[in-house]
Design a protein around this motif. Sequence first.
Motif, PDB file in Angstrom:
ATOM      1  N   PHE A 192       0.825  -1.200   0.000  1.00  0.00           N
ATOM      2  CA  PHE A 192       0.000   0.000   0.000  1.00  0.00           C
ATOM      3  C   PHE A 192       0.865   1.259   0.000  1.00  0.00           C
ATOM      4  CE2 PHE A 192      -3.256  -2.824   1.780  1.00  0.00           C
ATOM      5  CZ  PHE A 192      -4.433  -2.334   1.212  1.00  0.00           C
ATOM      6  N   ARG A 237     -14.012   2.450  -4.625  1.00  0.00           N
ATOM      7  CA  ARG A 237     -12.899   1.633  -5.101  1.00  0.00           C
ATOM      8  C   ARG A 237     -12.789   1.711  -6.618  1.00  0.00           C
ATOM      9  NH1 ARG A 237     -13.299  -4.724  -4.041  1.00  0.00           N
ATOM     10  NH2 ARG A 237     -13.324  -3.925  -1.894  1.00  0.00           N
ATOM     11  N   TYR A 260      -8.361   3.040  -2.966  1.00  0.00           N
ATOM     12  CA  TYR A 260      -9.467   2.977  -2.016  1.00  0.00           C
ATOM     13  C   TYR A 260      -9.691   4.368  -1.420  1.00  0.00           C
ATOM     14  CZ  TYR A 260      -8.353  -2.059  -2.129  1.00  0.00           C
ATOM     15  OH  TYR A 260      -8.106  -3.351  -2.514  1.00  0.00           O
ATOM     16  N   SER A 285      -5.831   5.336  -0.036  1.00  0.00           N
ATOM     17  CA  SER A 285      -4.678   4.446  -0.185  1.00  0.00           C
ATOM     18  C   SER A 285      -4.746   3.777  -1.544  1.00  0.00           C
ATOM     19  CB  SER A 285      -4.638   3.389   0.925  1.00  0.00           C
ATOM     20  OG  SER A 285      -5.777   2.543   0.859  1.00  0.00           O
ATOM     21  N   ALA A 329      -3.256   0.232  -3.456  1.00  0.00           N
ATOM     22  CA  ALA A 329      -2.587  -1.050  -3.255  1.00  0.00           C
ATOM     23  C   ALA A 329      -2.149  -1.641  -4.585  1.00  0.00           C
ATOM     24  CB  ALA A 329      -3.515  -2.030  -2.548  1.00  0.00           C
ATOM     25  N   GLY A 348      -8.894  -4.721   0.524  1.00  0.00           N
ATOM     26  CA  GLY A 348      -9.751  -3.592   0.857  1.00  0.00           C
ATOM     27  C   GLY A 348     -10.160  -3.544   2.308  1.00  0.00           C
ATOM     28  N   ALA A 370      -7.584  -1.347   3.858  1.00  0.00           N
ATOM     29  CA  ALA A 370      -7.148  -0.173   3.097  1.00  0.00           C
ATOM     30  C   ALA A 370      -7.113   1.094   3.928  1.00  0.00           C
ATOM     31  CB  ALA A 370      -8.063   0.020   1.889  1.00  0.00           C
TER      32      ALA A 370
END
Length: 977
Positions: free
Chosen positions: A189, A216, A229, A254, A256, A277, A280
Amino acid sequence: MNRPHHPHRPHRPGRRLVALAAAAVAAVAVTLVAPNGADADPLGAGSYTTARPAGAAGPSGCADLATNPRRYVTANAPAGAVPTNDWWSALLFKRTDCAYSPPLHAHPMSFQPAAGGLGVGYTTTATVSGTPTTVGEYHYPYSTEFTLGVTGLNSPDAKVDGWTDWTVSPYWSDGARTLRATVGHGLPFVYAQVTGGNAQLAFGATPTVWTNSGARIGFTVRGHDYVAYAPSGATWTVAGNTVTSTLAGRGYFSVALLPTTTTTPAGDRTALADSYGRYAHAHVTGTRVDWRFDQATSTVHATYTLTTTAREGSERNTVTALYPHQWKNLSGGAPIPQTYVSPRGPLRTLVGVGSFGTAIRYHGVLPELPAVATSGGADLATLGGYLDQAATGDPLAGFGNDTYWTGKALGRAARLAEIADQLGRTAQRDLLLNAIRTRLTDWFTASSGETGRLFHYDRAWGTLVGYPASYGSDQELNDHHFHYGYYIAAAATLAKFDPGWAAADRYGGMVNLLIRDANGVDRSDAMFPFLRDFDIYAGHDWASGHGSFGAGNNQESSSEGMNFASGLIQWGLATGNTTVRDAGLFIYTTQAQAIQEYWFDSANQNFPASFGHNTVGMVWGDGGAYATWFSGEPEMIQGINMLPITGGSLYLGYRPAYVTTNWNELVTNNGGPPTVWQDILWSFQAMASPDAALASFRANPGYSPEEGESRAHTFHWLRNLAALGQVDTTVTANTPLYAVFTRGGARTYVASNITRNPITVTFSDGRTLTVPAGRTATTGAHTWSGGNAGGGTPNPTPTPTPTPTPTDPPTTSNRLFVRSAGALAGTPGTGAGTVTLPAANGNHDGTPTNPVTHRVCGLTGTYQGGGATSFALYVDAGTAVGAGVQARISYDFTGSGSYGRTETYAYFATDPVPGTEVYTQAAGVRTVSGGFAALNRGCVRLEVWNAIGSAPTTLRIDATAAQGAQSSVTIPFALSG
């Protein structure tokens, strides 16, 4: 080799310099004047200074960084000494990019700050240069896949807003908008907080979006899947090459990286996005390592904790990826099947954790191999003869005056002292210990004045720099663990015999100060950062203080890092400092695993298949290189990760089959057995094939020892390993100073006891060994003295420093030929070769920079009045334009390590036509200091470097009389034998 970056130092070793040059050279070109006693801060009986010596250099970089190391640090960052020598140091210790930084290789992702935010990239295909038998490199070079930022952000720089054990938080502000990101080793992340605008992901082309639902969005770049996210209630908008979100006004998000590619089934990709998630918005805000040593099982346990802050919801766990040295020693938890690609090999991922642990078996270190085969007979006489050669006069003579070469000298003397003690040669032992004591005491007394040797504490930077410095240890804070490891290890040897000297109220406090600087273990220490040189998560040291290279930070000599760790173990034991001992055990065991994985790839799982090599000389943040800073010779590329050979080197023998693989590659690439650094390489070979290594030594007794080695120590090592066999890692013991060996199915158990009482050591197979106080013992009822710390032999009586004895064979010829292995010799070579002078990449007129150095010592003779130095150096720049080769010739008239006359010549502008040209004294003297005097076992040193130009050049060496064009130096002396 074709490097995309400039070396941060020719790395020490002179190593190798060595290698190149046998010479001992201090990087400081001015005469240092030590401060007077009023400026010295006392520490026990020793002292250091807070006033930098006149003419000395300190840390330097962009803007006012030299005096303000917090120039690129925000007010939110932790107080105290700033960290250096990290994977992200270029962001704080700016030297090449004064606004942002070169790429930061965190793994699995890499990052590059820019005006608009944080560039993010994930490279999964290696770029390989060279061939399996030549110098070569592999890199996973950074390439921006998108930039994470704020709409309209145009920050003039990136600062550091915080750091923890393996994370960093860069910060951007243009006055209207701000971005704070957190990235780290193993984190899939990127965590971000923004103000003044919408969150933005900017791409070079329209991204491939595979899901966009509510908060998302999933997208793919170069076959790599990412998910962004946003907070609950927010959405993402795709417009051309940008993706933005208002973040529902909450200012955090964030992104990822998923361990998948576009060939992964969509269902798996979606499942991973769902799984990630959940965590997140549990932003990682802290990381910390803790360790403990379980002596009963000889196991070092480490716990890696990730602290999170829930931006929303109540989830406190997270996702983290582990390096091979971690997941192969994982003490709990189950990684998911998918892996990430990295320059260190496959990363395996734990999902939904707040911490994880490793458990690594410790297989022991020894003060020195026991003399099981050299305690009698002809081999004892042979070893005694070698000791007679090495343990006479001043055993530190002929070495340089800087911190690195002083360390090499101390390390050599300590090994000899241990052997002399085992053989009952107390006079030689005491001579060696006295030399170590005298030199360490000199360095540890800042007001000594005459020698100029001292340690300076830089309050601004929170670092301890020894002067004379070398290889960038002052301006770039390079290599402190390399240099100081030798001091600590030698002090540990001395402490066993003279515990009074090592007491905290005597000179032990100064030894501890060196430890605190290079790898301090007290988080509350206001003077120094925590574990400066050791990368906690990557599992190994970094050598460059600033790491300001496109390929990230780097480290060459992993073995000198292990010398530091072994020194901590033994110093902690000798002084009763369990904290230092256990820190040494953590670094030693962790780094031993990292070396097997990342320098040796002994399981053949981590290097790219197309790389072709079984080892690297250097590890970079984004890859590795079969190369060194100072030489392209296979012996040095491979040997640099073996020296110094000590009782702490046994980790090199944990996998004997790999030792043979490494040796075979050396022989192949070299076109035959080694011709330089044979002693280092034989000692390594002996971990798998001791009989063959010993036979090579016996067949080549006239070899030239590596600068930090001696024939006595190498013969002792090879002959005793031939009797002991290979390191046996299947058996452990309940004491830190031990080893187990196996030969022909029979085990030999070894343990050392430096306490004041007898101990009984229990081995994991049930065998026990009683070891008297202050002794080393093996099965078979053999015992050897082990110092006075445990009530053994008495303290040696200090004696005056003896007259230096030459360590190199003298010559009566005043014409000195430039030979291989850094030698000047009175006889021609046996076949012409060349040595490479690194490109200048700047103007170094008058200042030796990455010099090739050649030296001869042991010269006695009278100066021929009116005579002058002359030389003929055959150099070639090939087709390169604008190169200028420069030479400096220095005279140490007494072999004391202090050069009384130095002649620097104007540089020689080479032509761009292939073929040698001759550079002579006719170029003119640029500067000269000091006069001539008689040589009394003195030394002559030649340094050659490129003063200008962006391409390497070569210097012809080893030419025979018949071949002609012999590079040589002629000195104005009548020499006697």
